[in-house]
Design a protein around this motif. Structure first.
Motif, mmCIF file in Angstrom:
data_model
loop_
_atom_site.group_PDB
_atom_site.id
_atom_site.type_symbol
_atom_site.label_atom_id
_atom_site.label_comp_id
_atom_site.label_asym_id
_atom_site.label_seq_id
_atom_site.Cartn_x
_atom_site.Cartn_y
_atom_site.Cartn_z
ATOM 1 N N THR A 232 0.835 -1.207 0.000
ATOM 2 C CA THR A 232 0.000 0.000 0.000
ATOM 3 C C THR A 232 0.867 1.253 0.000
ATOM 4 O OG1 THR A 232 -1.797 -1.143 1.139
ATOM 5 C CG2 THR A 232 -1.772 1.265 1.312
ATOM 6 N N LEU A 233 1.882 1.279 0.854
ATOM 7 C CA LEU A 233 2.760 2.455 0.907
ATOM 8 C C LEU A 233 3.522 2.627 -0.406
ATOM 9 C CD1 LEU A 233 4.033 2.199 4.587
ATOM 10 C CD2 LEU A 233 2.497 3.932 3.629
ATOM 11 N N ASN A 234 3.985 1.546 -0.985
ATOM 12 C CA ASN A 234 4.672 1.636 -2.280
ATOM 13 C C ASN A 234 3.741 2.199 -3.346
ATOM 14 O OD1 ASN A 234 7.141 0.671 -1.381
ATOM 15 N ND2 ASN A 234 6.620 -1.461 -1.812
ATOM 16 N N TYR A 235 2.506 1.715 -3.363
ATOM 17 C CA TYR A 235 1.518 2.182 -4.330
ATOM 18 C C TYR A 235 1.259 3.682 -4.157
ATOM 19 C CZ TYR A 235 -3.064 2.965 -6.445
ATOM 20 O OH TYR A 235 -4.106 3.479 -7.169
ATOM 21 N N LEU A 236 1.046 4.119 -2.912
ATOM 22 C CA LEU A 236 0.762 5.529 -2.653
ATOM 23 C C LEU A 236 1.952 6.416 -3.013
ATOM 24 C CD1 LEU A 236 -1.199 5.256 0.721
ATOM 25 C CD2 LEU A 236 -2.127 5.906 -1.510
ATOM 26 N N GLN A 237 3.173 5.940 -2.749
ATOM 27 C CA GLN A 237 4.361 6.711 -3.108
ATOM 28 C C GLN A 237 4.501 6.826 -4.621
ATOM 29 O OE1 GLN A 237 7.226 4.469 -0.845
ATOM 30 N NE2 GLN A 237 7.164 5.889 0.884
ATOM 31 N N TYR B 98 2.758 0.219 9.555
ATOM 32 C CA TYR B 98 3.719 -0.580 8.786
ATOM 33 C C TYR B 98 4.988 -0.816 9.610
ATOM 34 C CZ TYR B 98 7.427 -1.847 5.627
ATOM 35 O OH TYR B 98 8.507 -2.479 5.069
ATOM 36 N N ALA B 99 5.527 0.233 10.223
ATOM 37 C CA ALA B 99 6.752 0.088 11.030
ATOM 38 C C ALA B 99 6.527 -0.916 12.157
ATOM 39 C CB ALA B 99 7.182 1.447 11.590
ATOM 40 N N TYR B 100 5.367 -0.849 12.797
ATOM 41 C CA TYR B 100 5.041 -1.774 13.891
ATOM 42 C C TYR B 100 5.067 -3.228 13.400
ATOM 43 C CZ TYR B 100 2.221 -4.293 17.308
ATOM 44 O OH TYR B 100 1.769 -5.228 18.215
ATOM 45 N N PHE B 101 4.337 -3.516 12.317
ATOM 46 C CA PHE B 101 4.263 -4.895 11.840
ATOM 47 C C PHE B 101 5.574 -5.353 11.186
ATOM 48 C CE2 PHE B 101 -0.287 -4.199 12.381
ATOM 49 C CZ PHE B 101 -0.610 -5.375 13.049
ATOM 50 N N GLY C 292 0.107 9.770 -3.902
ATOM 51 C CA GLY C 292 -1.057 9.960 -3.042
ATOM 52 C C GLY C 292 -0.679 10.411 -1.646
ATOM 53 N N GLU C 293 -1.648 10.994 -0.967
ATOM 54 C CA GLU C 293 -1.471 11.421 0.420
ATOM 55 C C GLU C 293 -1.302 10.170 1.293
ATOM 56 O OE1 GLU C 293 -1.039 14.555 2.982
ATOM 57 O OE2 GLU C 293 -1.726 14.843 0.928
ATOM 58 N N ILE C 294 -0.300 10.197 2.162
ATOM 59 C CA ILE C 294 -0.047 9.046 3.038
ATOM 60 C C ILE C 294 -0.339 9.454 4.477
ATOM 61 C CG2 ILE C 294 1.684 7.423 3.907
ATOM 62 C CD1 ILE C 294 3.067 7.623 1.165
ATOM 63 N N ASP C 295 -1.244 8.725 5.100
ATOM 64 C CA ASP C 295 -1.586 8.988 6.492
ATOM 65 C C ASP C 295 -0.429 8.508 7.370
ATOM 66 O OD1 ASP C 295 -2.710 8.624 9.195
ATOM 67 O OD2 ASP C 295 -4.617 9.094 8.226
ATOM 68 N N PRO C 296 0.081 9.354 8.263
ATOM 69 C CA PRO C 296 1.185 8.942 9.143
ATOM 70 C C PRO C 296 0.867 7.693 9.965
ATOM 71 C CG PRO C 296 0.786 11.299 9.355
ATOM 72 C CD PRO C 296 -0.307 10.745 8.484
ATOM 73 N N LEU C 297 -0.403 7.484 10.269
ATOM 74 C CA LEU C 297 -0.792 6.295 11.031
ATOM 75 C C LEU C 297 -0.525 5.022 10.236
ATOM 76 C CD1 LEU C 297 -1.864 5.297 13.702
ATOM 77 C CD2 LEU C 297 -4.186 5.666 12.857
#
Length: 190
Positions: A162-167, A181-184, A171-176
């Motif tokens: 998802t983050l790769n797609y948004l980057q 992602y960092a947690y998992f 697209g706007e990326i929600d910090p949450l």
């Protein structure tokens, strides 16, 4: 309200494609609950109601959140479609009579996720991504298989994709979502 009554109401309120997606998420969530020893009824209700506020126009979502005193972040102000999760949890409780806090929480975090998600939270997040009507996500077949084996690894993979797609699309990326992602990712690395 009973599940069948909610289903009938949502069929009237959601567009046809969103309603088909909703049923797909509900049944996928139930299957994941069975596979991972979670409460199937909770999964069915959370899956059924996860997008109950999705078809509300974006400007109206912002106005309703302000009316109901639901916090709106700067990212949500720019991308109000994200608010359907928080607003959906509100409607699940106040319109559909859901009092189970785990169901409400799973609905609330199904778009961005959050660190420390419980099993039901992960099931709804994942079911939303892998339900049978979805066909555009990268690595979908592998993720569908992984979902029935390990929820945490599946979360890591979905969030990464998802983050790769948004980057890539800008697209706007929600910090949450980044925190989740960092947690998992850290949880699966160690």
């Amino acid at each position: 309200m009973k599940r069948r009554e909610i289903e009938k109401q949502l069929k009237k309120e959601l567009d046809k494609e969103r309603f088909c997606h909703t049923l797909g998420v509900m049944y996928t969530a139930a299957a994941l609950a069975m596979a991972h020893g979670a409460d199937m009824e909770q999964a069915l209700y959370a899956g059924l109601l996860h997008d109950c506020a999705k078809c509300i126009p974006n400007e109206e979502k912002i106005a309703l959140c302000k009316k109901y005193q639901i916090p709106v972040s700067a990212v949500e102000e720019k991308s109000p479609f994200l608010l359907h999760a928080k607003l959906g949890a509100y409607y699940a409780k106040n319109t559909y009579g859901i009092e189970d806090e785990e169901i409400l929480h799973a609905i609330k975090v199904h778009t961005t996720g959050e660190p420390g998600m419980n099993t039901l939270d992960k099931i709804i997040y994942i079911a939303d991504y892998i339900e049978p009507n979805r066909d555009k996500a990268p690595n979908l077949e592998a993720i569908r298989t992984l979902a029935f084996q390990n929820l945490d690894e599946t979360m890591d993979k979905i969030l990464s994709d998802t983050l790769n797609y948004l980057q890539e699309k800008g697209g706007e990326i929600d910090p949450l979502t980044v925190e989740t992602y960092a947690y998992f990712h850290n949880k699966n690395t160690f």
